[in-house]
Structures are given as structure tokens and as C-alpha cells.
Design a protein around this motif. Structure first.
Motif, PDB file in Angstrom:
ATOM      1  N   ARG A  43      -9.402  27.321   0.199  1.00 10.29           N
ATOM      2  CA  ARG A  43     -10.702  26.690  -0.043  1.00 10.29           C
ATOM      3  C   ARG A  43     -11.730  27.698  -0.554  1.00 10.29           C
ATOM      4  O   ARG A  43     -12.471  27.407  -1.489  1.00 10.29           O
ATOM      5  CB  ARG A  43     -11.200  26.043   1.247  1.00 10.29           C
ATOM      6  CG  ARG A  43     -12.606  25.507   1.172  1.00 10.29           C
ATOM      7  CD  ARG A  43     -13.058  24.930   2.484  1.00 10.29           C
ATOM      8  NE  ARG A  43     -14.482  24.742   2.492  1.00 10.29           N
ATOM      9  CZ  ARG A  43     -15.182  24.456   3.560  1.00 10.29           C
ATOM     10  NH1 ARG A  43     -14.579  24.299   4.727  1.00 10.29           N
ATOM     11  NH2 ARG A  43     -16.496  24.308   3.494  1.00 10.29           N
ATOM     12  N   PHE A  44     -11.785  28.868   0.094  1.00 13.46           N
ATOM     13  CA  PHE A  44     -12.787  29.871  -0.275  1.00 13.46           C
ATOM     14  C   PHE A  44     -12.270  30.887  -1.300  1.00 13.46           C
ATOM     15  O   PHE A  44     -13.001  31.771  -1.720  1.00 13.46           O
ATOM     16  CB  PHE A  44     -13.300  30.594   0.975  1.00 13.46           C
ATOM     17  CG  PHE A  44     -14.159  29.727   1.854  1.00 13.46           C
ATOM     18  CD1 PHE A  44     -15.480  29.492   1.519  1.00 13.46           C
ATOM     19  CD2 PHE A  44     -13.657  29.139   3.005  1.00 13.46           C
ATOM     20  CE1 PHE A  44     -16.293  28.699   2.322  1.00 13.46           C
ATOM     21  CE2 PHE A  44     -14.453  28.350   3.815  1.00 13.46           C
ATOM     22  CZ  PHE A  44     -15.768  28.121   3.467  1.00 13.46           C
ATOM     23  N   GLU A  45     -10.992  30.763  -1.637  1.00 11.00           N
ATOM     24  CA  GLU A  45     -10.354  31.651  -2.609  1.00 11.00           C
ATOM     25  C   GLU A  45     -10.454  33.133  -2.202  1.00 11.00           C
ATOM     26  O   GLU A  45     -10.869  33.988  -2.981  1.00 11.00           O
ATOM     27  CB  GLU A  45     -10.931  31.419  -4.009  1.00 11.00           C
ATOM     28  CG  GLU A  45     -10.681  30.004  -4.506  1.00 11.00           C
ATOM     29  CD  GLU A  45     -11.238  29.735  -5.893  1.00 11.00           C
ATOM     30  OE1 GLU A  45     -11.700  30.667  -6.570  1.00 11.00           O
ATOM     31  OE2 GLU A  45     -11.210  28.557  -6.302  1.00 11.00           O
ATOM     32  N   VAL A  46     -10.054  33.379  -0.950  1.00  9.52           N
ATOM     33  CA  VAL A  46     -10.010  34.734  -0.397  1.00  9.52           C
ATOM     34  C   VAL A  46      -8.709  34.882   0.389  1.00  9.52           C
ATOM     35  O   VAL A  46      -7.932  33.941   0.507  1.00  9.52           O
ATOM     36  CB  VAL A  46     -11.228  35.014   0.529  1.00  9.52           C
ATOM     37  CG1 VAL A  46     -12.542  34.971  -0.251  1.00  9.52           C
ATOM     38  CG2 VAL A  46     -11.262  34.042   1.701  1.00  9.52           C
ATOM     39  N   THR A  47      -8.490  36.050   0.969  1.00  7.36           N
ATOM     40  CA  THR A  47      -7.290  36.277   1.770  1.00  7.36           C
ATOM     41  C   THR A  47      -7.463  35.710   3.181  1.00  7.36           C
ATOM     42  O   THR A  47      -8.591  35.477   3.631  1.00  7.36           O
ATOM     43  CB  THR A  47      -6.973  37.780   1.883  1.00  7.36           C
ATOM     44  OG1 THR A  47      -8.007  38.400   2.655  1.00  7.36           O
ATOM     45  CG2 THR A  47      -6.868  38.440   0.514  1.00  7.36           C
ATOM     46  N   THR A  48      -6.349  35.531   3.865  1.00  7.95           N
ATOM     47  CA  THR A  48      -6.415  35.059   5.252  1.00  7.95           C
ATOM     48  C   THR A  48      -7.071  36.105   6.153  1.00  7.95           C
ATOM     49  O   THR A  48      -7.665  35.749   7.163  1.00  7.95           O
ATOM     50  CB  THR A  48      -5.011  34.704   5.788  1.00  7.95           C
ATOM     51  OG1 THR A  48      -4.146  35.827   5.644  1.00  7.95           O
ATOM     52  CG2 THR A  48      -4.431  33.505   5.059  1.00  7.95           C
ATOM     53  N   VAL A  49      -6.982  37.360   5.793  1.00  5.50           N
ATOM     54  CA  VAL A  49      -7.638  38.425   6.570  1.00  5.50           C
ATOM     55  C   VAL A  49      -9.157  38.236   6.523  1.00  5.50           C
ATOM     56  O   VAL A  49      -9.845  38.331   7.543  1.00  5.50           O
ATOM     57  CB  VAL A  49      -7.241  39.830   6.052  1.00  5.50           C
ATOM     58  CG1 VAL A  49      -8.065  40.915   6.723  1.00  5.50           C
ATOM     59  CG2 VAL A  49      -5.758  40.069   6.267  1.00  5.50           C
TER      60      VAL A  49
END
Length: 120
Positions: A43-49
């Protein structure tokens, strides 16, 4: 939704702010299970970290709680000690929340053990 590249705030803060707004606007009510780390990352286009770091901010604020193997849940907004009425105070509520997290972890471990015995 993506985080803004031109925003000087770290990505984790932008995400925490977006989720905090959803929680405080009651779009995510108390008890609501948040999407998985993977789904939020997409959704936010980032990593799970990065998502994990954003969720940690919200946990530190007392807006969400983590239940091992179950996910992240919106919890009742924290009460300021000055606003607390009756015999229950913020320290007592925090202690109870801590006990709930510990019990949830114990239940998850017991479920894990039961699954291992069933497959043997």
C-alpha cells in the motif's frame, strides 16, 4: 498510497502519521485488525521493515498492540493520568495490556507446540 519523496520526515513517520489519522478519525475502530505487514508495504510502496518501524511508533504511543501470530490491532486510546476517573489509572491499564501481550505470546507458543505434536 505512497510516501512523499519531497517530505523531509522519514518514511516510517509519514506512514505512522497516515495510520494514526485513520485511527483517530475512527476509520479504524478499536479492535480492528490492521492489514498484514506485506499488504501495508504494498500500500505504501515501502519495505516491510519500514512498516514495522512505523507500527512500532504507534505501539509506543499506545494506539495499536501486537498479538504474536495474530497481527496488529487498534487498541483503546490511552488515557492520560489526569483524565482517568475512578480507581483505574494509566499505570494499571498499561500493566494489564502488558499481561495480555504476555498471555497472547504464551497461547501462541502452546498452539505452536500443539501443531508440532499433531504432525508427529
Amino acid at each position: 498510497m505512497t510516501v512523499a519523496a519531497h517530505d523531509p520526515r522519514p518514511k516510517k513517520v509519514q506512514i505512522a502519521d497516515a495510520l494514526r489519522t485513520e485511527i483517530t478519525d475512527a476509520r479504524l475502530p478499536t479492535g480492528h485488525r490492521l492489514a498484514s505487514l506485506r499488504d501495508l508495504a504494498e500500500r505504501f510502496e515501502v519495505t516491510t521493515v519500514t512498516i514495522g518501524n512505523a507500527l512500532q511508533i504507534l505501539m509506543d504511543e499506545g494506539l495499536i498492540t501486537s498479538v504474536p501470530t495474530r497481527g496488529y490491532f487498534v487498541q483503546t486510546p490511552p488515557i492520560d493520568a489526569d483524565e482517568a476517573t475512578g480507581p483505574v489509572k494509566r499505570d494499571e491499564i498499561n500493566a494489564i495490556n502488558s499481561e495480555i501481550r504476555e498471555l497472547a505470546a504464551r497461547v501462541a507458543e502452546l498452539e505452536k507446540r500443539a501443531g508440532q505434536k499433531g504432525s508427529a
